[in-house]
Design a protein around this motif. Structure first.
Motif, PDB file in Angstrom:
ATOM      1  N   ASP A 390      49.032  47.593  17.802  1.00 39.81           N
ATOM      2  CA  ASP A 390      50.301  47.694  17.077  1.00 39.81           C
ATOM      3  C   ASP A 390      50.765  46.332  16.574  1.00 39.81           C
ATOM      4  O   ASP A 390      51.315  46.214  15.483  1.00 39.81           O
ATOM      5  N   GLU A 398      49.094  54.357  10.304  1.00 37.13           N
ATOM      6  CA  GLU A 398      49.211  55.107  11.550  1.00 37.13           C
ATOM      7  C   GLU A 398      48.049  54.724  12.465  1.00 37.13           C
ATOM      8  O   GLU A 398      47.023  54.214  12.008  1.00 37.13           O
ATOM      9  N   LEU A 421      51.794  58.045  25.320  1.00 35.61           N
ATOM     10  CA  LEU A 421      52.329  58.138  23.965  1.00 35.61           C
ATOM     11  C   LEU A 421      53.833  57.914  23.964  1.00 35.61           C
ATOM     12  O   LEU A 421      54.366  57.197  23.099  1.00 35.61           O
ATOM     13  N   SER A 422      54.514  58.485  24.927  1.00 42.25           N
ATOM     14  CA  SER A 422      55.963  58.293  25.017  1.00 42.25           C
ATOM     15  C   SER A 422      56.310  56.831  25.255  1.00 42.25           C
ATOM     16  O   SER A 422      57.262  56.296  24.667  1.00 42.25           O
ATOM     17  N   ARG A 425      55.761  54.817  22.074  1.00 43.75           N
ATOM     18  CA  ARG A 425      56.847  55.051  21.127  1.00 43.75           C
ATOM     19  C   ARG A 425      58.095  54.277  21.518  1.00 43.75           C
ATOM     20  O   ARG A 425      58.891  53.891  20.661  1.00 43.75           O
ATOM     21  N   ARG A 426      58.242  54.032  22.820  1.00 48.71           N
ATOM     22  CA  ARG A 426      59.401  53.264  23.273  1.00 48.71           C
ATOM     23  C   ARG A 426      59.244  51.785  22.928  1.00 48.71           C
ATOM     24  O   ARG A 426      60.190  51.152  22.446  1.00 48.71           O
ATOM     25  N   PRO A 429      58.633  51.584  18.386  1.00 46.40           N
ATOM     26  CA  PRO A 429      59.230  52.777  17.761  1.00 46.40           C
ATOM     27  C   PRO A 429      58.971  52.879  16.255  1.00 46.40           C
ATOM     28  O   PRO A 429      59.044  53.982  15.704  1.00 46.40           O
ATOM     29  N   ARG A 431      56.154  52.275  14.714  1.00 48.72           N
ATOM     30  CA  ARG A 431      54.763  52.672  14.460  1.00 48.72           C
ATOM     31  C   ARG A 431      54.639  54.194  14.479  1.00 48.72           C
ATOM     32  O   ARG A 431      55.240  54.870  15.310  1.00 48.72           O
ATOM     33  N   LYS A 432      53.831  54.725  13.610  1.00 50.21           N
ATOM     34  CA  LYS A 432      53.504  56.144  13.637  1.00 50.21           C
ATOM     35  C   LYS A 432      52.252  56.329  14.484  1.00 50.21           C
ATOM     36  O   LYS A 432      51.151  55.976  14.084  1.00 50.21           O
ATOM     37  N   TRP A 433      52.453  56.891  15.677  1.00 52.85           N
ATOM     38  CA  TRP A 433      51.352  57.145  16.608  1.00 52.85           C
ATOM     39  C   TRP A 433      50.916  58.601  16.476  1.00 52.85           C
ATOM     40  O   TRP A 433      51.744  59.500  16.352  1.00 52.85           O
ATOM     41  N   ASP A 490      63.161  67.944  17.928  1.00 55.83           N
ATOM     42  CA  ASP A 490      61.852  67.345  18.180  1.00 55.83           C
ATOM     43  C   ASP A 490      61.080  68.085  19.263  1.00 55.83           C
ATOM     44  O   ASP A 490      59.887  67.854  19.445  1.00 55.83           O
TER      45      ASP A 490
END
Length: 657
Positions: A390, A398, A421-422, A425-426, A429, A431-433, A490
């Motif tokens: 990242d 992505e 993954l969570s 994302r934290r 945030p 970035r598109k994972w 979501d």
């Protein structure tokens, strides 16, 4: 990346000078029969962008005079079996070179093998990440054939430069490469064939040494056929003492100087092995650590440094701290921060978008193009790689996280991948994972299993096959992704079919070997203290080419993907050896804390606090393929454990086939 191969016939090649058992020409091997078409098809899967071939003819003109020329139709080859004594006269020899390319660098299409004006021929499977300056629009193979063409051809150089002409030697050029490589090179002026692998074996190269019953000499990135598929044709190779037809070429640089035999008039050559001339490389091969056994004071300091490290971590974002007088001084970096910086540089070197990608994405919407993916379990190593990727990859792209499961949503690796993954994302945030869930049922993989057996060959245990299938499916990237079907909620997700088109795959190989991640490391520490632990880790690193990397490269590359190993970067290996062993791991502490301790600190620096405490879990267990394999082939996990199933060789009438 490239799939490379060479078939040599008409040359009597001796192997008596080699320091390993493969030099015994009287040994018996499996009798396989495969065609040139089989070989080319196997190579083409590794290199889908182009496939080329060149045939070099060597003719004996006089007592010591040899001429060389290319056949007019280099790729005009028959489909007949290639594994037999060559049907060429004693005056003629044939060297058939093959190259199948997955082009990741350079601005113009490239077809291997390459030949220059001097008659030199090169097929190269590798990446040059350092050691030479290569511009972003240059192709590694083009650079290398030019550089090798300027080397000394006297054949007796054992140092960086020839004492006679001052030119570089071929071993010195290859030793200077930082990055994975496997190579086959014909130097026409000296009538010498060069071949070899980098010192860690990060790229596959298999060899069939000439034997009494099969004098053909072959090199290949991949075995084109599995011995299991030949069982009905030839059961003779089941004899006790009969070795696999293919062997992993031991890491090193080899040469064969072709000459005329004074007594018989045949073309002959003796295989010689050359030392790497790079002193740092030789130190890494020896894998000697500076500080192994801590003193009582070292351990006491180690126990009380966590709070100081945390304080330093809080300050590294500014990279400087005020001293007592208020002036600014550089912060003193802790080992974990230094390692983090080295790993980031390693990932950056392996994921820079070279000019070739501009042509690739010219007809593709930017948001649809995924250049790099991560082999992803959600564990410590893959989480670190994803978080570093990242930081190195343009935010417009992505990132695909490839996760394989043989138990649907219940496999441990699937659960940890979703949790990972969570967490990603934290910490990232923007970035598109994309978590690509690759679901498999072992009972449905009959053809696929047989195919993977040819890829892992000469490895032949159930553990090798389990790992190979998991890696092959994961790297294929053919799975499902969950996507929101309403922007208001979501939690409402639907799974849609998806296939990752990323050509570069980051893999965490080497992390466990270097940072004491295996259970056997804890056993060695318990029985032999720090020295015993160091010796076990060194053994792992010195055999990683044979046990892991060749097999893994073949399974991943078969999908037209290139595996890259950031933890096996030369600078990362050197740094980890410079760090005291008790800073790398402390196996007095429990699992999930003391093992791979320094990587857990790296994860905390990246904000991956949940991943930092995850225990080690191998892919065959995390994906649950080992459980399914044990049930299928041994009846139950308990029976498999009693039989030590992981190390059991696969029988030809196994349920797998």
């Amino acid at each position: 990346m490239c799939g490379i191969a060479l078939i040599v016939s008409g040359i009597h090649i001796g192997t008596s000078s080699l320091p390993f058992d493969s030099a015994i020409a009287t040994r018996r091997t499996e009798k396989l029969s495969f065609s040139l078409d089989d070989l080319k098809a196997a190579l083409r899967r590794r290199g889908p962008d182009s496939l080329g071939a060149k045939k070099l003819l060597l003719r004996l003109l006089g007592q010591n005079e040899i001429s060389s020329s290319f056949a007019e139709h280099s790729d005009d080859v028959s489909s007949s079996s290639i594994v037999a004594n060559a049907d060429c006269t004693i005056e003629t020899a044939k060297l058939r070179f093959f190259g199948a390319t997955l082009q990741l660098r350079g601005i113009k299409p490239l077809i291997q093998p390459l030949a220059d004006a001097s008659g030199n021929v090169l097929v190269y499977n590798g990446e040059i990440f350092g050691g030479f300056h290569i511009t972003s629009d240059c192709n590694d193979t083009e650079f290398l054939i030019q550089t090798l063409g300027e080397c000394c051809s006297c054949g007796c150089c054992s140092t960086d430069h020839c004492v006679k002409c001052g030119k570089s030697s071929i071993p010195s050029v290859l030793s200077a490469i930082k990055g994975p490589w496997a190579i086959i090179y014909w130097q026409d002026s000296s009538r010498t064939l060069w071949f070899g692998r980098d010192p860690f074996g990060r790229r596959s190269l298999l060899v069939h040494w000439p034997t009494e019953d099969d004098s053909t000499f072959l090199l290949s990135s991949v075995s084109p056929v599995s011995p299991v598929q030949q069982a009905a044709e030839d059961e003779a190779h089941n004899e006790v003492g009969c070795l696999s037809y293919w062997e992993e070429l031991p890491c090193g640089i080899y040469s064969v100087h072709v000459d005329a035999s004074n007594s018989s008039g045949y073309l002959v050559g003796e295989v010689k092995i050359h030392e790497y001339t790079n002193s740092m490389l030789n130190e890494l091969i020896k894998w000697e650590r500076i500080s192994i056994e801590p003193s009582c004071e070292d351990l006491q300091t180690c126990c009380h440094k966590l709070s100081r490290e945390q304080h330093a971590m809080d300050l590294t974002s500014s990279e400087s701290v005020p001293n007592e007088t208020g002036s600014i001084q550089p912060a003193i970096l802790m080992p974990a921060q230094i390692l983090l910086n080295a790993l980031k540089e390693s990932v950056l070197r392996r994921t820079s978008l070279y000019t070739i990608y501009q042509a690739v994405i010219s007809g593709i919407r930017l948001e649809k193009f995924v250049p790099v993916a991560v082999l992803f379990s959600g564990g410590l190593d893959s989480m670190i790689l994803a978080a570093l990727l990242d930081k190195c990859l343009d935010s417009s792209y992505e990132i695909d996280l490839l996760n394989v499961s043989f138990d649907g949503q219940l496999a441990p690796d699937r659960k940890s991948a979703k949790a990972g993954l969570s967490e990603l994302r934290r910490v990232a945030p923007s970035r598109k994972w994309r978590l690509v869930e690759i679901d498999a049922d072992l009972s449905d993989l009959v053809f696929e299993t047989s195919h993977v057996m040819s890829l892992i060959n000469p490895a032949n245990t159930y553990m090798d096959l389990n790992i190979g299938i998991a890696l092959w499916l994961a790297s294929g990237g053919d799975g499902w992704v969950s996507d929101a079907y309403t922007s208001d909620n979501d939690d409402n997700l639907v799974r849609i079919k998806y296939k990752s088109n990323a050509k570069i795959l980051l893999v965490g190989s080497g992390a466990d070997e270097q940072c004491a991640g295996y259970g056997r490391h804890r056993t060695s520490y318990r029985h032999g203290s720090w020295l015993g632990l160091h010796q076990e880790m060194r053994l792992d690193m010195q055999r990683i080419w044979r046990r892991n990397l060749g097999r893994d490269d073949r399974c991943i590359a078969d999908n037209g993907k290139e595996a890259r190993f950031p933890f096996l970067d030369e600078d990362v290996i050197r740094l980890l050896l410079d760090i005291p062993l008790w800073e790398v791991a402390n196996l007095d502490q429990p699992s999930g804390i003391g093992d791979k301790r320094i990587l857990r600190e790296v994860a905390e620096l990246l904000g991956l606090y949940e991943a930092a405490v995850l225990p080690k879990r191998a892919i065959q267990f995390g994906s649950r393929i080992a459980r399914e394999s044990n049930r299928k082939n041994f009846g139950s996990n308990r029976a498999a454990n009693q039989a030590s199933a992981g190390s059991v060789r696969i029988h030809r009438k196994s349920n797998f086939c």
